[in-house]
Design a protein around this motif. Structure first.
Motif, PDB file in Angstrom:
ATOM      1  N   PRO A  18       0.816  -1.217   0.000  1.00 24.51           N
ATOM      2  CA  PRO A  18       0.000   0.000   0.000  1.00 24.51           C
ATOM      3  C   PRO A  18       0.849   1.266   0.000  1.00 24.51           C
ATOM      4  O   PRO A  18       1.838   1.363   0.724  1.00 24.51           O
ATOM      5  CB  PRO A  18      -0.803  -0.123   1.307  1.00 24.51           C
ATOM      6  N   LYS A  19       0.437   2.227  -0.829  1.00 24.71           N
ATOM      7  CA  LYS A  19       1.171   3.489  -0.947  1.00 24.71           C
ATOM      8  C   LYS A  19       0.195   4.664  -0.915  1.00 24.71           C
ATOM      9  O   LYS A  19      -0.078   5.310  -1.938  1.00 24.71           O
ATOM     10  CB  LYS A  19       1.985   3.503  -2.261  1.00 24.71           C
ATOM     11  N   PRO A  20      -0.359   4.974   0.256  1.00 21.74           N
ATOM     12  CA  PRO A  20      -1.318   6.095   0.335  1.00 21.74           C
ATOM     13  C   PRO A  20      -0.702   7.435  -0.064  1.00 21.74           C
ATOM     14  O   PRO A  20      -1.420   8.317  -0.559  1.00 21.74           O
ATOM     15  CB  PRO A  20      -1.744   6.096   1.810  1.00 21.74           C
ATOM     16  N   ALA A  21       0.616   7.593   0.110  1.00 20.27           N
ATOM     17  CA  ALA A  21       1.268   8.857  -0.252  1.00 20.27           C
ATOM     18  C   ALA A  21       1.252   9.104  -1.758  1.00 20.27           C
ATOM     19  O   ALA A  21       1.479  10.237  -2.203  1.00 20.27           O
ATOM     20  CB  ALA A  21       2.716   8.852   0.252  1.00 20.27           C
ATOM     21  N   PRO A  66      -6.288   2.597  -6.839  1.00 18.68           N
ATOM     22  CA  PRO A  66      -7.628   2.877  -6.313  1.00 18.68           C
ATOM     23  C   PRO A  66      -8.119   1.822  -5.316  1.00 18.68           C
ATOM     24  O   PRO A  66      -9.230   1.922  -4.796  1.00 18.68           O
ATOM     25  CB  PRO A  66      -8.497   2.854  -7.583  1.00 18.68           C
ATOM     26  N   ARG A  67      -7.305   0.799  -5.037  1.00 15.17           N
ATOM     27  CA  ARG A  67      -7.735  -0.286  -4.146  1.00 15.17           C
ATOM     28  C   ARG A  67      -7.687   0.139  -2.687  1.00 15.17           C
ATOM     29  O   ARG A  67      -6.889   0.999  -2.290  1.00 15.17           O
ATOM     30  CB  ARG A  67      -6.860  -1.535  -4.329  1.00 15.17           C
ATOM     31  N   GLU A  68      -8.512  -0.502  -1.881  1.00 16.86           N
ATOM     32  CA  GLU A  68      -8.530  -0.268  -0.436  1.00 16.86           C
ATOM     33  C   GLU A  68      -7.705  -1.346   0.258  1.00 16.86           C
ATOM     34  O   GLU A  68      -7.897  -2.544   0.008  1.00 16.86           O
ATOM     35  CB  GLU A  68      -9.957  -0.295   0.100  1.00 16.86           C
ATOM     36  N   PHE A  69      -6.810  -0.937   1.140  1.00 12.43           N
ATOM     37  CA  PHE A  69      -5.986  -1.865   1.913  1.00 12.43           C
ATOM     38  C   PHE A  69      -6.444  -1.858   3.366  1.00 12.43           C
ATOM     39  O   PHE A  69      -6.891  -0.825   3.877  1.00 12.43           O
ATOM     40  CB  PHE A  69      -4.507  -1.454   1.857  1.00 12.43           C
ATOM     41  N   LYS A  70      -6.294  -3.022   4.027  1.00 16.34           N
ATOM     42  CA  LYS A  70      -6.571  -3.057   5.459  1.00 16.34           C
ATOM     43  C   LYS A  70      -5.690  -4.107   6.117  1.00 16.34           C
ATOM     44  O   LYS A  70      -5.264  -5.071   5.467  1.00 16.34           O
ATOM     45  CB  LYS A  70      -8.046  -3.325   5.735  1.00 16.34           C
ATOM     46  N   ILE A 125       6.303   5.900  -3.483  1.00 16.00           N
ATOM     47  CA  ILE A 125       5.504   5.550  -4.657  1.00 16.00           C
ATOM     48  C   ILE A 125       5.798   4.128  -5.150  1.00 16.00           C
ATOM     49  O   ILE A 125       5.315   3.722  -6.213  1.00 16.00           O
ATOM     50  CB  ILE A 125       5.693   6.562  -5.810  1.00 16.00           C
ATOM     51  N   GLY A 126       6.600   3.362  -4.395  1.00 19.75           N
ATOM     52  CA  GLY A 126       6.887   1.981  -4.763  1.00 19.75           C
ATOM     53  C   GLY A 126       7.796   1.839  -5.963  1.00 19.75           C
ATOM     54  O   GLY A 126       7.764   0.813  -6.652  1.00 19.75           O
ATOM     55  N   PHE A 127       8.637   2.860  -6.192  1.00 17.88           N
ATOM     56  CA  PHE A 127       9.507   2.836  -7.375  1.00 17.88           C
ATOM     57  C   PHE A 127      10.827   2.126  -7.104  1.00 17.88           C
ATOM     58  O   PHE A 127      11.286   1.312  -7.905  1.00 17.88           O
ATOM     59  CB  PHE A 127       9.775   4.270  -7.852  1.00 17.88           C
ATOM     60  N   ASN A 128      11.432   2.406  -5.949  1.00 18.93           N
ATOM     61  CA  ASN A 128      12.724   1.816  -5.579  1.00 18.93           C
ATOM     62  C   ASN A 128      12.648   1.164  -4.203  1.00 18.93           C
ATOM     63  O   ASN A 128      11.856   1.586  -3.353  1.00 18.93           O
ATOM     64  CB  ASN A 128      13.828   2.882  -5.545  1.00 18.93           C
TER      65      ASN A 128
END
Length: 488
Positions: free
Chosen positions: A85-88, A119-123, A435-438
């Motif tokens: 998850p990457k809310p930022a 757009p997915r929801e994580f929990k 952002i999950g890039f590196n």
């Protein structure tokens, strides 16, 4: 002293009672049985012993796992929409990559692509609180048994070489696959089934880019190659005897073939002939074992429901998961479950929804079933792919069509998870940037994952070698470190 043999000049005594038979012959029966067992392991005093190349062999050190089930999600699922998850990312929505990150890109298209927040929801799930997206709620219920690795990286971004690197250690044809190395090192505990089995399913799109090269035995003897099973119809094509051929006739034919092959082996010294003999013998035994393996009628109804084998959507993948459990129960060393394809450069939400509806429930069912049967402790389960997906959107540049977004291939950061077999449960290892890039913490290369899998099986990846063309080869090529954070 009376000599019982004196009245029998030929030295042959009548054996007229069961007691007399056991007194006179029991030792001989035991020796014959011992010779048979030793010959099967290649230890008999025979100029050409009947070697079983799949006989169980001792590991380098005490293992924590005896079997492996490897879920390979060919085409590369999006870790950003399933497990990381990457809310930022939302504050970067629609913006280009920062210039500092563009140094890692060689594709001009990617340099001008815009960030697309998932757009997915994580929990969080379980006591461990590991987060899963709403794409995979069933896997989420297994959070406390899973070790999530969010810091994987690889060297290539094309499917076929990427799949070869993950499975064979190098991005090229002709090298043995992981399952082949494992069965070469440890053999198999199953007498009537292959030591390495491959199960495939797909979502209706194209198949596995790398195809059979992903489970090749390469330069190892062919007996270590993965055997493909089908989830419906005959599990192995051409396994059944032709009509009118009895099992007795089939056995006589195999005996004649074995004798001819052994003569040829003695004359040429070609060790591949041993693999040929072993494969014929295994096929004969499989004719009886495979129908029983595929017969789910003795499985309780709640197990069939749990795996979804009676549901049209999950039937093929669920049957493969249930077959995998039944195989490890019967001693199969390495089972690989392929599902394709997750290669969603567009329509990612739609296509990932379909693939997750197919795979999520049966995957969780397998973990829970292994655990309730006491098999998870000795079975290492791995879920992964050749690489991951990028944080950037591909479709909007060409056509601003909301809802059709997709993600490109991404080698710099992706997610794999493991469970059971000596892996520490309920933890997250590694971390990526906002952002999950590196990867920014606990980077884990493909070779590190391979070294860790072998370690759980009691194999030192640097010592599991095979000499070919004057060089000692190994699965991890010239790299790989055991990821100790993953171990219990």
């Amino acid at each position: 002293m009376n000599d019982p043999h004196a009245a029998d000049p030929d030295g042959i005594l009548p054996i007229d009672t069961r007691r007399r038979f056991l007194e006179e012959c029991a030792g001989g029966i035991g020796l014959a049985a011992l010779w048979h067992l030793m010959a099967d392991e290649g230890r008999a005093a025979d100029p050409l012993p009947a070697v079983n190349p799949m006989a169980p062999r001792a590991p380098h050190f005490a293992p924590t796992a005896r079997n492996v089930i490897f879920f390979f999600m060919a085409g590369a699922p999006s870790q950003l929409d399933l497990f990381d998850p990457k809310p930022a990312m939302r504050k970067w929505q629609g913006q280009g990559l920062p210039e500092s990150m563009q140094d890692d890109l060689v594709d001009n298209f990617k340099k001008i692509a815009k960030i697309w927040a998932s757009p997915r929801e994580f929990k969080p799930y379980g006591q461990s609180g590991i987060e899963f997206s709403d794409f995979v709620p069933h896997m989420g219920t297994c959070a406390d048994d899973i070790s999530m690795v969010r810091s994987m990286y690889t060297d290539v971004t094309n499917h076929h070489p990427g799949q070869l690197l993950m499975n064979c250690g190098v991005p090229m044809f002709g090298r043995p696959s992981m399952g082949s190395w494992v069965t070469y090192g440890l053999g198999s505990e199953s007498a009537n089934l292959p030591g390495y089995v491959v199960l495939t399913s797909k979502s209706g799109k194209t198949g596995i880019a790398g195809g059979t090269s992903n489970w090749s035995s390469g330069f190892l003897p062919s007996t270590y190659r993965g055997v493909t099973f089908r989830s419906s119809g005959d599990a192995v094509l051409h396994l059944s005897s032709p009509g009118g051929v009895s099992r007795l006739t089939q056995r006589a034919r195999l005996d004649a073939l074995r004798d001819l092959n052994r003569k040829r082996r003695l004359a040429t010294g070609d060790v591949e002939i041993d693999s040929r003999i072993a494969s014929y013998e295994l096929a004969f035994r499989m004719q009886a074992a495979v129908p029983e393996l595929q017969d789910f009628s003795n499985e309780p109804q709640y197990i069939r429901r749990m795996y979804g084998v009676d549901d049209e959507k999950t039937r093929a993948f669920g049957a493969n998961c249930l077959l995998a459990r039944r195989m490890v129960e019967r001693g199969v060393r390495f089972v690989q479950i392929y599902h394709s394809t997750w290669d969603d450069h567009k329509d990612l939400i739609k296509n990932h929804t379909k693939n997750c509806e197919i795979t999520d429930r049966p995957t969780a069912a397998l973990l829970k079933d292994l655990k309730q049967r006491g098999l998870l402790d000795s079975t290492l389960v791995v879920w992964g792919a050749e690489f991951g997906r990028s944080p950037m959107n591909e479709v909007r540049l060409a056509s601003p069509d909301p809802g059709r977004e997709g993600r490109d291939h991404h080698a710099l950061a992706f997610t794999t998870w493991l469970a059971g077999g000596g892996v520490k449960p309920g933890q997250v290892v590694g971390k990526t940037d906002d952002i999950g890039f590196n990867v920014v913490e606990d980077k884990m290369h493909v070779h590190d994952l391979q070294a860790t899998i072998l370690h759980c099986l009691g194999l030192d990846h640097t010592s599991l070698t095979y000499r070919h063309q004057g060089r000692d080869f190994r699965l991890t090529d010239i790299g790989g470190q055991v990821a100790k954070k993953l171990l219990a």
